[in-house]
Every structure is written in structure tokens, then in C-alpha cells.
Write a protein that holds these residues in place. Sequence first.
Motif, mmCIF file in Angstrom:
data_model
loop_
_atom_site.group_PDB
_atom_site.id
_atom_site.type_symbol
_atom_site.label_atom_id
_atom_site.label_comp_id
_atom_site.label_asym_id
_atom_site.label_seq_id
_atom_site.Cartn_x
_atom_site.Cartn_y
_atom_site.Cartn_z
ATOM 1 N N MET A 1 0.783 -1.225 0.000
ATOM 2 C CA MET A 1 0.000 0.000 0.000
ATOM 3 C C MET A 1 0.824 1.290 0.000
ATOM 4 O O MET A 1 0.347 2.317 -0.507
ATOM 5 N N PRO A 2 2.056 1.339 0.530
ATOM 6 C CA PRO A 2 2.843 2.565 0.341
ATOM 7 C C PRO A 2 3.059 2.915 -1.127
ATOM 8 O O PRO A 2 3.122 4.102 -1.490
ATOM 9 N N VAL A 3 3.179 1.888 -1.968
ATOM 10 C CA VAL A 3 3.323 2.135 -3.403
ATOM 11 C C VAL A 3 2.055 2.759 -3.957
ATOM 12 O O VAL A 3 2.101 3.719 -4.745
ATOM 13 N N MET A 4 0.901 2.233 -3.562
ATOM 14 C CA MET A 4 -0.366 2.796 -4.022
ATOM 15 C C MET A 4 -0.531 4.236 -3.537
ATOM 16 O O MET A 4 -1.036 5.095 -4.264
ATOM 17 N N LYS A 5 -0.077 4.503 -2.313
ATOM 18 C CA LYS A 5 -0.221 5.853 -1.763
ATOM 19 C C LYS A 5 0.591 6.858 -2.566
ATOM 20 O O LYS A 5 0.148 7.981 -2.832
ATOM 21 N N LEU A 6 1.816 6.467 -2.961
ATOM 22 C CA LEU A 6 2.653 7.377 -3.734
ATOM 23 C C LEU A 6 2.145 7.530 -5.156
ATOM 24 O O LEU A 6 2.045 8.638 -5.680
ATOM 25 N N ARG A 7 1.818 6.416 -5.799
ATOM 26 C CA ARG A 7 1.591 6.433 -7.246
ATOM 27 C C ARG A 7 0.136 6.700 -7.611
ATOM 28 O O ARG A 7 -0.144 7.161 -8.715
#
Length: 742
Positions: free
Chosen positions: A594-600
Motif C-alpha cells: 500500500m505505500p506504493v499505491m499511496k505514492l503512485r
Amino acid sequence: MLLAFAPLPMLSRPFDLLAELTLFGVLLSMIVGCGDVAPGPAAQAITATPTVHDSLETPQDTADRQATPLIPREVLFGNPDKAQSRLSPDGKWLSYLQPVEGVLNVWVGPADDPAAAKPVTDDRKRGIRGHSWAYNSKHIVYSQDKDGDENWHVYATNVETKQTIDLTPIEGVRGELAGASERFPDTLLVGLNDRDPRYHDLYRVDLKSGDRELLQQNPGVAGFVTDEDLRVRLAVNFTPEAGQVWLEPTAAEPGPEGYDDWQPMAEFTSEDAMTSGPAGFSKDGRTLYYEDSRERDTAGLFAKNLDTGEVSLVAEDARADVGGLLVHPTEHTIQAVAFTYSRIEWKILDEAIRPDIEFLKDFRDGEFQVTGRTLDDTRWTVAYILDDGAIQFFIYTRPASGAATGERSMRFLFKSREDLDDYPLAKMHTPVIAARDGLPLVSYLTLPASVDPEGDGRPDAPVPLVLDVHGGPWSRDGWGYNPTHQWLANRGYAVLSVNYRGSTGFGKNFINASNGEWAGKMHDDLIDAVEWAIDEGIAQRDKVAIMGGSYGGYATLVGLTFTPDVFACGVDIVGPSSLVTLLENVPLYWSQFMPVMKLRVGDWSTDAGREALLERSPLRFVDRIERPLLIGQGANDPRVTQLEADQIVEAMQSRNIPVTYALYPDEGHGFARPENRTSFNAVTEAFLAEHLGGRYEPIGKDFEGSSLHVPAGADGVPGLSAALPAERKQMPQAEEGDDPQE
């Protein structure tokens, strides 16, 4: 989510897009990919002669198009006659997929007598979509979920006794094949999230008994990398800043629950995280192969000597990331590396294999894929991919490794579909379209054969266009036989697939250019491609449709809300309508990602972030929809839940905006059952014909055996309401069983 990595003979795509090389790439494909959502194979046979519907055409148009035979949907989307040829590691057996009473199952026979093959599995509903051999050459391994819930079970079938064991027999738990080694032929590594639904623990499983033993308890990471001794060597995780970190155990030996203390080995910022990652270990375990884009754009393949720390570049390409490997089956040396820009190109590292690659390249047109190699490396299974014909499967015999001389020969096995030869198929072109800011968009274009007699990718006059948007968004389109392209081109449409920014394989700058650009520059790329097609005389401005699955479904909804004047109609398959509800309802095992989803994508955890996401959500702008919309959804989709379809349909109905909603109570993120796929294809074809003016094959019997419900807009598609029983024009009842015939 992949839990461990074992070096593969080659990452190949006889039916699917070329997989990403790294563990990170495999994680992405399993988390957010959507290769299954496009209208796909169907099993329903067509018994009547197809008729043709033409609308909005001149008499000459009609005559020209009727001169081209209408290819039945069954031919284009039906189950293949045979698929996925695999030799057992010892070379004794040949396996492949073939229908049994309309459902794909695994067949096995002697390698020297494939005609004697018999089915060894007994799936009776969803069909088996992929299989592999265990190293003991006695077991077929495959995965299956229940009605699209993605709680996969891993099964092993003994090919001689036909006994099948569920290796992960826990309901409501996601089991995943995680590794194998020829040193332990009766053992598999399997991941299970039974202890904590967020994390997959790693187990050793005995293929014969099904007994499992804990190898590594998951301390809260995305996955593990193992070596040929099935030892856990690395853990891979995402950082809070959406980077990637590799962790190595501090202890020399694991405890009863595996290693419990880890230290960083390498870390990548978010800039490089999606184009970098470990790929596996050498045979002796002292060399780590990995993909790395640091201090460069495209990801190269590197090798690190773990004794000396020395790093060397193995292979690179200025235009494309590493895409696939050809690896020796027992020595695990990397012999060749594939890079895909528009088409696959091989870079040979081991000169001993050069004659083999050159032989395969010259043997047939198209692109070859090595789908398996025997352990003695004397025989390979090879698939040839064409853009205008069925996939062809062969057994390639070569000299033994180290032999000074020897003959090379090919033995034809079968085609994926024999009846494709009876119909004219169109060529696929590979234009590279410039986006408004100069980014090159590698694209794929197919035209109706009747309007492109010179085969140059330019029609005699503009035709209706379907923009077919891939999902992910972190995946890519590729060259080769594409049933959707052939289907729509045969019906009279140009078909354009675009690798918009964010697509994988084109370097980190191309992916990073999509950060925060959902409904922004990512959509601009699609609009730029449409304008290119109009300017090039390919497309008619007033007859352009947009369709796609997952992110492609979202792009469809964005197209009809953010650019409502561009598209004549849209087909959304399992696409999110609100980025907030999408991100609030992900499966628990996505937690590390989910950190990837938050950034991208965006930050759903703050008021400002939620507002920014809503400003890029089609649900907020339903009032702007002016053109017809068809929505397809699986009720059990764990990625893009039914809420996404329900809420935009409800919003449209409350505003008296027409919409057609196709809902399948026994499907998930895409339509796996052949009967369901063929029914949705039938609805889509009639819908497009109504609004673009192409030909269509009437629905006929294509709803038989499907679970199709159309709770909204059945009257909006020609022939749909009349073909559908009254009870199927409402929301399905919760108590409806698994059998759609009941």
C-alpha cells in the motif's frame, strides 16, 4: 503474492503478456495486474450459420464488409483445442491443456506418442488456466480459486494414479506456489496466510503426502527469495516511502520458525523500486542476479559476487527493461536475455546456445517462446507466436550439452486452434505514437483486412476505432495473436492498444511519469493516441469507443466523464469508479504494497488526499456522462469490489442516465468461466455495433450455461432483453448456488 523465487527456464507468454523478470514485477502482476479481464476464451459452440448485422453503412460499405467472412465468436474466444505444451523434466511425458466437456483440464501422454494422452485432472467448472511439472516428473502442479475470490489453492496431481491432493486445504486462505528445486524433486515451497491474513508464511510441502513444515514465519514482508537448496536467503519489502528494501538474515542458521532477525542488504528509493529487484541465485548460491535501474533509466541485469562484493553488468538495452531469461535447467547459468520494446529481441550471453536461438528464429515467422526444457537439455518445448494465426507448438531436439556435433530438429505437436486457418486474420502493426510532451508510446494497431489491402497499417478511408486499454496499470501490451484485436477488426473496427505512461518495460522514467496522473497525463496519452489515429486517417472522429478491464475499465469511465465528447461509447470491465473506495477496500494481503499505491495513486488517509482522489474519480462526475456505457463486473472480485460498479450504476440511474450493467455472481476480477466470457462477448459485440455501426453476430445461444444477470439497461443492447429470462434482469440473490444452471 509471490513468496519465493526459483530460477525459471524462461518467463514466457504463449497466452499471456510477458511477465516482469523481478520478484517485484511478479508481485505487481499478482497484486494489480489484470490480464484475465479482457473478453477471453469461451466454450459455447455456434451451431447456426452466423448472420451479419450492419448499420449506418453505405451499400458499398456493406458489400465490402460482407465479402469478408464473419468469424464466429467461438472460433476467436472458444477454449483452445490444446495449449501450454510442457515436457516433464525427465522427458518421459508431455502435458498440455485441452477441454473435457467444455472445461480446460490437464492431459498427459508419452512424449513420443502425444496422441495417447488422457486427462489427469477433473476440473468441471472454471477450467485450469496454467500448469507446471514438479521436478520428480510424477506430479502436475496447478492453482485454482473459488468463483474468482483469489483465495488460491495449490493442487498436485499424480499423472499415473490421477490422484489430486490439495496442498493448501484451508478455506478462506490464499495459498501460493513459492518455489521448487531439482535437488528436492518431491518438495514444493508454498505460501499461506492462515496465521495472519496480511502475511504469507513459507512452508515446505511434500508432494506425495501433502504434509507441510514451516520454513519461515513472515515477519511482515512482501516476500522471500530462496536458493537451489530451498534456503531463505533474502526478504523483500516495501518501505513507507514506497521504496524497496532487501533484508538478509543475521543468523547463520534458522530457528524453528525460520530467521527472526534481519538486516538491510540493499535499498532502492521509490524512483527505482518498480524497475529493480532480485531475480535469483546461481547454482552454488554465491552469485545474486538482480534487475537494477539506479544511475540509469532502463533496468539492466546485474550479477553480484556475494564473496567479494564485486558487481558486473550482465545485459542491458537502452530502450527496454530486462524482460525474460533463458536459463540452463540444471547449471542455472543465464544464457540469453530478452528485451521487449515493440517486439522481443534476444541478447545472447552463452555462445553455446547461439546455434539454438538462430535455428529457432529462422524456423518460423513470428516470435518463439521456450516453454520448457528437459533436465538433460536435449529437448525443449517451443511455442511460436504469430499476429495472424494460431499458436504453434513443437518439440525441439538439440545436441546434448557439450556435444561437439549433432542434429537439430523440430517435431510439430499441435496448434492452439485448427479452425483459425479457415478464416482471414489481420496483421498487427507497431506504431510508436508521440505524446503531447514527447514521451514515445509503443502501440499496437490492427485494421480490418478489407480496408488495408496493402498491409501498411493505413486504411483506404477512416473506419470506426476501438481504443483497447490494458489493465494494471503496471503491465503492458505486446505483439502477437490477440483475439480481441482480431474479433473487432473482423467486425469492421480499427483496434488500437497503447502503452500509456506507467506501463512496464520502458524504463523507470516512463513509469515514474505516471505518479499521481490517474485521470491526468495517463489519460492524456490515450487521447493523444486517438488524435493520432484521426490525423493519420485511420479513425472516424465521431465513431471512437473506449474499452478495457481493471485500470482499463477505470480509463473507460474517465473517458466518458473527463472527456465526454471524445468517445461514442465505452465498455468498462471490473473498473474502479472511485479511487477512495478502491483503496479503502483492498485485500488484507495487499498491506505491504500500500505505500506504493499511496505514492503512485494517492493518499486516502488524509482529508486533502481523499479530496484529490475524488477529483480523479469518475463517480464524482457522473453528470458529465453523455454517451452509452456497458459495465461488466464479477461479484466476488477482491481487487475491484462489486461496490465500484454498483455505486456508479446507482448514481447514473438516479440521474436517468442510461447504463447497461452485466453482473456475474460466480466471477471475480474478470470472467474465468467460458460460458460467462462468451456471454459478455456477445453483449459487448451487439453494444458496439449499435453505437459504432459495425457488424455483429446475434446472441443466439451464447447465454446458455452462464450466470449473467443484467439488473440495469437490458433494453440498451440489441437482442439482450429478449434473450435473457426475467429473473436474470434483477440483482442475483445471495442464496444462489455455484451452479448457474440451477
